[in-house]
Design a protein around this motif. Structure first.
Motif, mmCIF file in Angstrom:
data_model
loop_
_atom_site.group_PDB
_atom_site.id
_atom_site.type_symbol
_atom_site.label_atom_id
_atom_site.label_comp_id
_atom_site.label_asym_id
_atom_site.label_seq_id
_atom_site.Cartn_x
_atom_site.Cartn_y
_atom_site.Cartn_z
ATOM 1 N N MET A 1 0.508 -1.379 0.250
ATOM 2 C CA MET A 1 -0.731 0.137 0.039
ATOM 3 C C MET A 1 0.793 0.737 -0.580
ATOM 4 O O MET A 1 1.492 1.349 0.953
ATOM 5 C CB MET A 1 -1.240 0.095 1.141
ATOM 6 N N ASN A 2 0.539 2.043 -0.766
ATOM 7 C CA ASN A 2 1.174 3.364 -0.716
ATOM 8 C C ASN A 2 1.547 4.117 0.644
ATOM 9 O O ASN A 2 0.114 4.256 1.465
ATOM 10 C CB ASN A 2 1.102 4.289 -1.962
ATOM 11 N N THR A 3 2.479 5.166 0.451
ATOM 12 C CA THR A 3 2.673 5.523 2.062
ATOM 13 C C THR A 3 1.633 6.514 2.738
ATOM 14 O O THR A 3 0.683 6.763 3.240
ATOM 15 C CB THR A 3 3.595 5.914 1.971
ATOM 16 N N SER A 4 0.916 7.071 1.016
ATOM 17 C CA SER A 4 -0.572 8.103 1.568
ATOM 18 C C SER A 4 -1.703 7.830 2.244
ATOM 19 O O SER A 4 -1.708 8.031 2.912
ATOM 20 C CB SER A 4 -0.375 9.532 0.972
ATOM 21 N N LEU A 5 -1.512 6.592 1.128
ATOM 22 C CA LEU A 5 -3.076 5.760 1.600
ATOM 23 C C LEU A 5 -2.738 5.548 3.001
ATOM 24 O O LEU A 5 -3.766 4.443 3.867
ATOM 25 C CB LEU A 5 -2.921 4.861 0.476
ATOM 26 N N ARG A 6 -1.939 4.614 3.290
ATOM 27 C CA ARG A 6 -1.531 3.811 4.797
ATOM 28 C C ARG A 6 -1.276 4.968 5.817
ATOM 29 O O ARG A 6 -2.090 4.440 6.504
ATOM 30 C CB ARG A 6 0.066 3.211 4.742
ATOM 31 N N ASN A 7 -0.959 6.374 5.421
ATOM 32 C CA ASN A 7 -1.083 7.930 6.278
ATOM 33 C C ASN A 7 -2.278 7.527 6.978
ATOM 34 O O ASN A 7 -2.804 7.549 7.672
ATOM 35 C CB ASN A 7 -0.209 8.726 6.669
ATOM 36 N N GLU A 8 -3.030 7.739 5.760
ATOM 37 C CA GLU A 8 -5.150 7.870 5.931
ATOM 38 C C GLU A 8 -5.186 7.531 6.959
ATOM 39 O O GLU A 8 -6.280 7.301 7.454
ATOM 40 C CB GLU A 8 -5.027 8.375 4.245
ATOM 41 N N VAL A 59 -8.867 0.359 -3.462
ATOM 42 C CA VAL A 59 -8.233 1.665 -4.301
ATOM 43 C C VAL A 59 -7.060 1.560 -4.773
ATOM 44 O O VAL A 59 -6.640 1.420 -6.117
ATOM 45 C CB VAL A 59 -8.815 2.670 -3.852
ATOM 46 N N ASN A 60 -5.946 0.990 -4.232
ATOM 47 C CA ASN A 60 -4.622 0.767 -3.714
ATOM 48 C C ASN A 60 -4.550 -0.018 -5.378
ATOM 49 O O ASN A 60 -4.012 -0.155 -6.615
ATOM 50 C CB ASN A 60 -3.415 0.442 -3.294
ATOM 51 N N LYS A 61 -4.978 -0.623 -4.840
ATOM 52 C CA LYS A 61 -4.948 -2.052 -6.739
ATOM 53 C C LYS A 61 -5.197 -2.432 -8.268
ATOM 54 O O LYS A 61 -4.840 -2.344 -9.008
ATOM 55 C CB LYS A 61 -5.433 -3.858 -5.534
ATOM 56 N N THR A 62 -6.667 -1.821 -7.270
ATOM 57 C CA THR A 62 -7.242 -0.904 -8.921
ATOM 58 C C THR A 62 -6.852 0.203 -9.670
ATOM 59 O O THR A 62 -6.745 -0.446 -10.727
ATOM 60 C CB THR A 62 -9.162 -0.665 -8.394
ATOM 61 N N VAL A 63 -5.914 0.927 -8.635
ATOM 62 C CA VAL A 63 -4.942 2.081 -9.992
ATOM 63 C C VAL A 63 -3.984 1.618 -10.794
ATOM 64 O O VAL A 63 -3.411 1.969 -11.767
ATOM 65 C CB VAL A 63 -4.825 3.417 -9.132
ATOM 66 N N THR A 64 -3.553 0.074 -10.840
ATOM 67 C CA THR A 64 -2.988 -0.010 -11.209
ATOM 68 C C THR A 64 -3.239 -1.359 -12.383
ATOM 69 O O THR A 64 -2.239 -2.280 -13.330
ATOM 70 C CB THR A 64 -1.710 -1.525 -10.228
ATOM 71 N N ILE A 72 -14.385 -4.403 -12.786
ATOM 72 C CA ILE A 72 -14.780 -6.112 -12.582
ATOM 73 C C ILE A 72 -14.073 -6.608 -10.964
ATOM 74 O O ILE A 72 -14.812 -6.449 -10.032
ATOM 75 C CB ILE A 72 -14.440 -6.751 -13.853
ATOM 76 N N TYR A 73 -13.139 -5.813 -10.970
ATOM 77 C CA TYR A 73 -12.532 -6.220 -9.705
ATOM 78 C C TYR A 73 -12.966 -4.871 -8.522
ATOM 79 O O TYR A 73 -13.976 -5.861 -7.702
ATOM 80 C CB TYR A 73 -10.876 -5.526 -9.672
ATOM 81 N N TYR A 74 -13.038 -3.835 -9.015
ATOM 82 C CA TYR A 74 -13.838 -3.282 -7.966
ATOM 83 C C TYR A 74 -15.379 -2.802 -7.871
ATOM 84 O O TYR A 74 -15.416 -3.270 -6.213
ATOM 85 C CB TYR A 74 -13.364 -1.379 -8.183
ATOM 86 N N SER A 75 -15.562 -3.206 -8.105
ATOM 87 C CA SER A 75 -17.291 -4.052 -8.412
ATOM 88 C C SER A 75 -17.420 -4.895 -7.378
ATOM 89 O O SER A 75 -18.443 -5.082 -6.405
ATOM 90 C CB SER A 75 -18.264 -4.064 -9.570
ATOM 91 N N SER A 76 -16.739 -6.081 -7.569
ATOM 92 C CA SER A 76 -16.734 -7.055 -6.868
ATOM 93 C C SER A 76 -16.445 -6.713 -5.426
ATOM 94 O O SER A 76 -16.579 -7.284 -3.773
ATOM 95 C CB SER A 76 -15.848 -8.092 -7.185
ATOM 96 N N GLN A 77 -15.393 -5.932 -4.909
ATOM 97 C CA GLN A 77 -14.702 -6.042 -4.534
ATOM 98 C C GLN A 77 -16.009 -4.795 -3.014
ATOM 99 O O GLN A 77 -15.944 -4.666 -1.700
ATOM 100 C CB GLN A 77 -13.332 -4.849 -3.794
ATOM 101 N N TYR A 78 -16.844 -3.733 -3.994
ATOM 102 C CA TYR A 78 -18.446 -3.328 -3.394
ATOM 103 C C TYR A 78 -18.966 -4.443 -2.835
ATOM 104 O O TYR A 78 -19.038 -4.284 -1.731
ATOM 105 C CB TYR A 78 -18.959 -2.371 -4.610
#
Length: 129
Positions: A1-8, A59-64, A72-78
């Motif tokens: 996970m990216n640092t700013s996302l981890r901080n948030e 979100v972190n995985k979806t942007v890549t 498909i991935y984000y909808s299934s996670q939702y």
């Protein structure tokens, strides 16, 4: 996970803990504090934090990903996250040792923390300008 996302996510987690303390104080002041309410609040808050972390990971995985796979991935996670929330609410209704209102208040914790942060930051920025 990216640092700013981890901080948030870390900031929201700490904010939910403060939120829970404030809710417990309010429950004590209004004399509505009980063990089922406390357990419901605790259960709802833990699930809300885990749900928020699942959202951050998704979100972190979806942007890549490429767009078609990302949708498909984000909808299934939702759907997974909303199913978890439904199961948690169903358990809170069925379990006699959990107060459903406490669970709902706990589940709303990240939402209130993010809104409070947004309002406070906007207010401070306006005063500085």
């Amino acid at each position: 996970m990216n640092t700013s996302l981890r901080n948030e996510t870390s900031w929201v987690t700490k904010g939910v803990i403060v939120y829970d303390i404030i809710v417990i104080i309010l429950l004590l002041i209004t004399s509505t504090f009980s063990k089922p309410m406390f357990l419901g609040l605790l259960f709802g808050s833990i699930i809300a934090i885990l749900n928020f972390r699942l959202l951050a990971i998704a979100v972190n995985k979806t942007v890549t990903m490429p767009v078609s796979r990302a949708q498909i991935y984000y909808s299934s996670q939702y759907i997974l996250r909303m199913t978890i929330m439904g199961i948690v609410l169903l358990v809170s209704v069925k379990a006699p040792h959990l107060e459903t209102l406490g669970v709902a208040i706990g589940l709303l914790g990240p939402k209130f923390v993010i809104l409070a942060k947004k309002l406070l930051i906007d207010k401070l920025k306006r005063k500085e300008a």
